[in-house]
Enzyme design. Sequence first.
Site, mmCIF file in Angstrom:
data_model
loop_
_atom_site.group_PDB
_atom_site.id
_atom_site.type_symbol
_atom_site.label_atom_id
_atom_site.label_comp_id
_atom_site.label_asym_id
_atom_site.label_seq_id
_atom_site.Cartn_x
_atom_site.Cartn_y
_atom_site.Cartn_z
ATOM 1 C CG ASP A 103 -2.078 0.934 1.123
ATOM 2 O OD1 ASP A 103 -1.937 1.978 0.458
ATOM 3 O OD2 ASP A 103 -3.128 0.629 1.697
ATOM 4 C CG HIS A 105 -3.250 4.936 -0.606
ATOM 5 N ND1 HIS A 105 -3.300 3.624 -0.985
ATOM 6 C CD2 HIS A 105 -3.984 5.623 -1.503
ATOM 7 C CE1 HIS A 105 -4.054 3.523 -2.074
ATOM 8 N NE2 HIS A 105 -4.481 4.719 -2.416
ATOM 9 C CB SER A 156 -3.080 -2.872 2.114
ATOM 10 O OG SER A 156 -3.930 -1.765 2.189
#
Lengths: 215, 341
Positions: A103, A105, A156
């Site tokens: 992930d 982000h 995730s």
Amino acid sequence: MNAQAETLRKNLVDAIVECDIDKTKSNVEASRGILSPQEIIDALSEGMHEVGIKFERGKLFLPHVMVAANAMTSAVALIEGDLAESMTGGSRGHVVMGTVEGDVHDIGKSIVSTMLQCAGYDVNDVGRDVPTATFLEAVKEGNADVLGLSALMTTSMQTQKEVIETLIEKGMRKDVQVIVGGAPVTQAFSDKIGADGYSENASEAVKLVHRLLGN
Amino acid sequence: MTDMTPRERVLAALRMEELDRPPVAVFTQSATIGQMEALDVYWPEAHSDPRMMAKLSAGQADVLGFEAVRATFCLTSEAEVLGAEVDPGKMNSQPMLKSHPYKDAFKAKEEVDLPSPEEVLNSGRPKVILDAVEILVKEYGDRYPVIAGNTGPFTLAGHLADTENLVFGIIMSPDEVKKWVKAAAEYTDYFTQALSDAGADVVQMSEPTASCDLLSPEMFEEFASPYLKEGYAKLKGAKSCLHICGNTYPILEHMIATGADALSIEEKVDPVKAVESVAGRVPLVGNVGVVHPLLQGSPEDCIKHGKAVAAAGLNVVSPGCGLSALIPNENLLALVKSVKG
């Protein structure tokens, strides 16, 4: 605090709340020598706290919070030299923060890191797409009190669970409090995977860490 | 109405015609491990082979009984042909962007020469998607609506120039943000039309980065809406469906104003309130929760949620966001059953 110092202090708070990077920096310069580095940091942190509250209430949005956080970080960088000599307040605890493997982000996670720093924690932000082993090393190395795991995708989120399971396997689970967050994550999910806490946004995350560490 | 094909039912629902029941179809990312195993087609290979993509795209219909087929499983193909590095992911995880080709150019406010949409979007994985849509139209198009997914301009701009730059730039360099969203919109518009020309009945555009988690309604209006509006005004052929994640209740009016033919909403929006607020002006697609009930709940929870969404009056019952690959078949089958009976 005399009237001049109080005005400078208030200007620092306001510049952060106005999300004005240049103004924050110039106000820090103007305050040096009159306010102590600790007083400057406290004022900036107060501003960030207010930004957090306005964000929670929908008066400010993520772009504002990002700019305010940047203003805070650039302002602290200006006085880093002064700080080392005069730092009085010790850390309230050591936090390792990161976005789990798979992930990338990390906007929200970085804001939580900044807010925790503002609240007096020593934060080791290990970044995004972080392998489980890296989290464990960072926890061990820093003797962390809290491990924060961020995940922004339904795929995730499962990795948050894996990190907790690995902590248990390695016999490290009791040494660290695990908090989880990210858009798809909920309190129910946090309970299910055996995390110690969940929060919906950055200000709540600060309150959560205070509560977990008895601060 | 029981002799309607799924295609007729979905298209009628999108025209907001009265039906005995709404269709149940996955308009968002639809692949799961359960379907991969049943069809012997897996991620990551299915992202880059049109045959495999088509087969897995039809899995929601063939394996689970949903009333659509839907191509592409991620939002990274457009950025990839524009220079972003992509980790292909695994069987249980989607491809992931590892870099943003114009991150530094954004910061330096550089003028960059971008390749033409025709050139890049007829190559690489975008071409795989176009080919997969053609296969789906040929093999399923008589019975099932073919949904194609792509990436919205604000989100694609973030993929190209880094989302953090974009969000920060909204306050610090708004003109630069607009420049990049406009540039991204050239690709989005071209690809939307190409998917329509390939025969897609619906092009579902995902614009997650423009959600209320990141932008205020005013920012949405200024930085995302104009480009969506322009694109939708030009689109010929397919129906457009705009998907935005998170609680979009505060921007439903703005989403309607983009001119999209349908709106796809997430579970964070109360379905009853959404239907009330939209008041028949545009069909709504959604919004059964992906995490709860689909991923974590029981089949009974899925039935309850599916029924609640249908009763609220959403025109197409669909998951509120892209499916997690780990959602068990029995939960998806329960959702289908809750609507189809």
